[in-house]
Design a protein around this motif. Structure first.
Motif, PDB file in Angstrom:
ATOM      1  N   LEU A   1       0.839  -1.194   0.000  1.00 43.55           N
ATOM      2  CA  LEU A   1       0.000   0.000   0.000  1.00 43.55           C
ATOM      3  C   LEU A   1       0.874   1.244   0.000  1.00 43.55           C
ATOM      4  CD1 LEU A   1      -2.599  -1.027   2.746  1.00 43.55           C
ATOM      5  CD2 LEU A   1      -2.652  -1.525   0.291  1.00 43.55           C
ATOM      6  N   ARG A   2       0.543   2.191  -0.875  1.00 47.58           N
ATOM      7  CA  ARG A   2       1.265   3.454  -0.912  1.00 47.58           C
ATOM      8  C   ARG A   2       0.492   4.510  -0.126  1.00 47.58           C
ATOM      9  NH1 ARG A   2       2.791   6.387  -5.678  1.00 47.58           N
ATOM     10  NH2 ARG A   2       4.162   7.386  -4.178  1.00 47.58           N
ATOM     11  N   GLN A   3       1.229   5.258   0.708  1.00 48.26           N
ATOM     12  CA  GLN A   3       0.679   6.363   1.499  1.00 48.26           C
ATOM     13  C   GLN A   3      -0.522   5.933   2.343  1.00 48.26           C
ATOM     14  OE1 GLN A   3       0.059   8.769  -2.021  1.00 48.26           O
ATOM     15  NE2 GLN A   3       1.837  10.021  -1.562  1.00 48.26           N
ATOM     16  N   PRO A   4      -0.388   4.835   3.094  1.00 46.60           N
ATOM     17  CA  PRO A   4      -1.533   4.390   3.908  1.00 46.60           C
ATOM     18  C   PRO A   4      -1.720   5.244   5.150  1.00 46.60           C
ATOM     19  CG  PRO A   4       0.361   3.000   4.344  1.00 46.60           C
ATOM     20  CD  PRO A   4       0.787   3.961   3.259  1.00 46.60           C
ATOM     21  N   SER A   5      -2.961   5.401   5.567  1.00 48.90           N
ATOM     22  CA  SER A   5      -3.276   6.054   6.842  1.00 48.90           C
ATOM     23  C   SER A   5      -4.427   5.293   7.491  1.00 48.90           C
ATOM     24  CB  SER A   5      -3.650   7.523   6.641  1.00 48.90           C
ATOM     25  OG  SER A   5      -4.813   7.647   5.844  1.00 48.90           O
ATOM     26  N   TRP A   6      -4.455   5.327   8.809  1.00 55.65           N
ATOM     27  CA  TRP A   6      -5.429   4.565   9.579  1.00 55.65           C
ATOM     28  C   TRP A   6      -6.775   5.270   9.581  1.00 55.65           C
ATOM     29  CZ3 TRP A   6      -5.017  -0.209  11.570  1.00 55.65           C
ATOM     30  CH2 TRP A   6      -5.959  -0.630  12.524  1.00 55.65           C
ATOM     31  N   LEU A   7      -7.830   4.504   9.361  1.00 53.72           N
ATOM     32  CA  LEU A   7      -9.179   5.057   9.435  1.00 53.72           C
ATOM     33  C   LEU A   7      -9.868   4.672  10.737  1.00 53.72           C
ATOM     34  CD1 LEU A   7     -10.632   4.631   5.816  1.00 53.72           C
ATOM     35  CD2 LEU A   7     -10.085   6.754   6.997  1.00 53.72           C
ATOM     36  N   ARG A   8      -9.905   3.372  11.057  1.00 62.19           N
ATOM     37  CA  ARG A   8     -10.631   2.941  12.259  1.00 62.19           C
ATOM     38  C   ARG A   8     -10.398   1.456  12.504  1.00 62.19           C
ATOM     39  NH1 ARG A   8     -16.818   1.590  10.457  1.00 62.19           N
ATOM     40  NH2 ARG A   8     -16.383   1.039   8.291  1.00 62.19           N
ATOM     41  N   LEU A   9     -10.601   1.061  13.737  1.00 65.29           N
ATOM     42  CA  LEU A   9     -10.701  -0.357  14.066  1.00 65.29           C
ATOM     43  C   LEU A   9     -12.042  -0.888  13.576  1.00 65.29           C
ATOM     44  CD1 LEU A   9      -9.304  -0.700  17.695  1.00 65.29           C
ATOM     45  CD2 LEU A   9      -8.454  -1.918  15.675  1.00 65.29           C
ATOM     46  N   ARG A  10     -12.073  -2.179  13.239  1.00 63.58           N
ATOM     47  CA  ARG A  10     -13.321  -2.802  12.802  1.00 63.58           C
ATOM     48  C   ARG A  10     -13.681  -3.960  13.748  1.00 63.58           C
ATOM     49  NH1 ARG A  10     -15.344  -2.164   7.699  1.00 63.58           N
ATOM     50  NH2 ARG A  10     -17.090  -3.230   8.704  1.00 63.58           N
ATOM     51  N   PRO A  11     -14.143  -3.649  14.983  1.00 63.92           N
ATOM     52  CA  PRO A  11     -14.514  -4.727  15.914  1.00 63.92           C
ATOM     53  C   PRO A  11     -15.727  -5.508  15.437  1.00 63.92           C
ATOM     54  CG  PRO A  11     -15.179  -2.589  16.771  1.00 63.92           C
ATOM     55  CD  PRO A  11     -14.329  -2.319  15.569  1.00 63.92           C
ATOM     56  N   ASP A  12     -16.447  -4.973  14.438  1.00 69.19           N
ATOM     57  CA  ASP A  12     -17.605  -5.673  13.900  1.00 69.19           C
ATOM     58  C   ASP A  12     -17.216  -6.800  12.964  1.00 69.19           C
ATOM     59  OD1 ASP A  12     -16.636  -3.472  12.329  1.00 69.19           O
ATOM     60  OD2 ASP A  12     -18.311  -3.794  10.957  1.00 69.19           O
ATOM     61  N   LEU A  13     -15.940  -6.891  12.621  1.00 70.47           N
ATOM     62  CA  LEU A  13     -15.488  -7.918  11.693  1.00 70.47           C
ATOM     63  C   LEU A  13     -14.578  -8.919  12.386  1.00 70.47           C
ATOM     64  CD1 LEU A  13     -14.616  -5.936   8.426  1.00 70.47           C
ATOM     65  CD2 LEU A  13     -16.689  -7.238   8.928  1.00 70.47           C
ATOM     66  N   ALA A  14     -14.842 -10.201  12.184  1.00 71.97           N
ATOM     67  CA  ALA A  14     -13.934 -11.243  12.642  1.00 71.97           C
ATOM     68  C   ALA A  14     -12.752 -11.316  11.678  1.00 71.97           C
ATOM     69  CB  ALA A  14     -14.656 -12.591  12.692  1.00 71.97           C
ATOM     70  N   PRO A  15     -11.580 -11.788  12.143  1.00 70.30           N
ATOM     71  CA  PRO A  15     -10.413 -11.848  11.263  1.00 70.30           C
ATOM     72  C   PRO A  15     -10.674 -12.573   9.945  1.00 70.30           C
ATOM     73  CG  PRO A  15      -9.749 -12.259  13.517  1.00 70.30           C
ATOM     74  CD  PRO A  15     -11.253 -12.207  13.518  1.00 70.30           C
ATOM     75  N   GLU A  16     -11.462 -13.641  10.003  1.00 70.26           N
ATOM     76  CA  GLU A  16     -11.718 -14.399   8.768  1.00 70.26           C
ATOM     77  C   GLU A  16     -12.645 -13.656   7.807  1.00 70.26           C
ATOM     78  OE1 GLU A  16     -14.332 -15.987  12.129  1.00 70.26           O
ATOM     79  OE2 GLU A  16     -12.210 -15.481  11.803  1.00 70.26           O
TER      80      GLU A  16
END
Length: 326
Positions: free
Chosen positions: A300-315
């Protein structure tokens, strides 16, 4: 003739002008390349300077013929050097192999033969012994178009007046970097990041799995300075980059606790990335990141963090890396 040294005018990040002002602006495709100012003294020669002012002429020998394109008329032109992929889109990673070769003429010539660059021209700031800096963009652009600078390795793409929403939509549909909006009455301000030019970068967002982190320094001691993220590819977790921006102080504190709780001695990425000082975690935290483009290796080029996604399981997190990037 001695030409004046002119630093390039810079655009300010922003959004489209209001619809009521749309016809007061011109729209140009934002290219992912190296900004250059080209000096044509009128004797067949050419000198290229980077945004920093550093001379880089030797890095791009295939552009030398531009020096004779205007005959004996001296000029200073503003533009962007691009390396184009097989689909004709700017590829900054491809260009990086050409940058920095100003003092390596033999290697620059070899690479020019294999992967020639292309110079797009979008402004003329000095012409036939006269400064054009105080002319409005509309008139400078007309002068540039009249020069008809189209050659084997350079061109003058058209600028669109009005229709900003359609122009921005077209850049997104074609996977281009973005749009530059230029006010028609704007003068050229050397070295200034001006509100008269607005750049809009097309950003993408995707879900990622956090597989590690790098400790922060200074005021961030004890907190993550960056997280190391990955996505699935062919049944394994592939490292796609480090993300070090986008958090508030509270979010960084929250993330620090989650990372400490998930710590492990085993790197979850396959293959193991070369990231000195990395601390690994069990890849169970899902995050959403914004980025501009991917490299050919899928990073990924120039990535920045948006948010955690606790609504999603890793799979459930994220689609696989595109097959052509694996």
């Amino acid at each position: 003739m001695t030409l004046p040294l002119i630093a390039p005018m810079l655009a300010t990040p922003g959004v489209l002008p209001p619809a009521a002002q749309d016809t007061r602006w011109a729209y140009e495709t934002k290219q992912d390349g190296q900004r250059v100012v080209a000096y044509l003294p009128g004797d067949g020669g050419l000198l290229l300077r980077a945004r920093s002012g550093l001379e880089i002429t030797g890095a791009y020998p295939e552009l030398a013929a531009l020096g004779g394109a205007l005959g004996t008329t001296p000029a200073v032109l503003d533009g962007e050097v691009l390396a184009l992929d097989e689909e004709g889109r700017a590829d900054f990673q491809l260009l990086q192999s050409r940058m920095g070769l100003a003092h390596a003429p033999a290697r620059a010539a070899r690479l020019a033969g294999r992967s020639p660059v292309h110079l797009v021209l979008f402004d003329v700031v000095h012409l036939a012994g006269r400064s054009l800096l105080r002319l409005p963009y509309r008139r400078r652009r007309a002068r540039l178009d009249d020069l008809a600078l189209h050659g084997p390795h350079w061109s003058t793409p058209a600028a669109l007046v009005g229709h900003g929403e359609q122009a921005l939509r077209a850049t997104r549909e074609h996977g281009l970097e973005g749009l530059v909006c230029k006010r028609l009455d704007s003068v050229y301000e050397p070295g200034v990041r001006s509100r008269a030019w607005i750049k809009i970068r097309n950003m993408r967002s995707e879900d990622v799995l956090v597989g590690g982190w790098l400790p922060g320094k200074g005021r961030l001691t004890g907190l993550p300075g960056a997280v190391l993220v990955g996505q699935r590819a062919a049944g394994r977790l592939r490292y796609v980059g480090g993300v070090g921006t986008g958090w508030s102080e509270d979010e960084r504190e929250q993330l620090a606790g989650l990372l400490r709780a998930a710590g492990t001695d085993v790197c979850p990425f396959d293959p193991v990335p070369r990231v000195p000082g990395a601390r690994w975690v069990v890849p169970r935290l899902v995050g959403e990141v914004r980025y501009s483009t991917r490299t050919r290796e899928g990073m990924l080029r120039q990535p920045s963090w948006l948010r955690l996604r606790p609504d999603l399981a890793p799979e459930e997190a994220a689609a696989d890396i595109p097959d052509d990037l694996v």
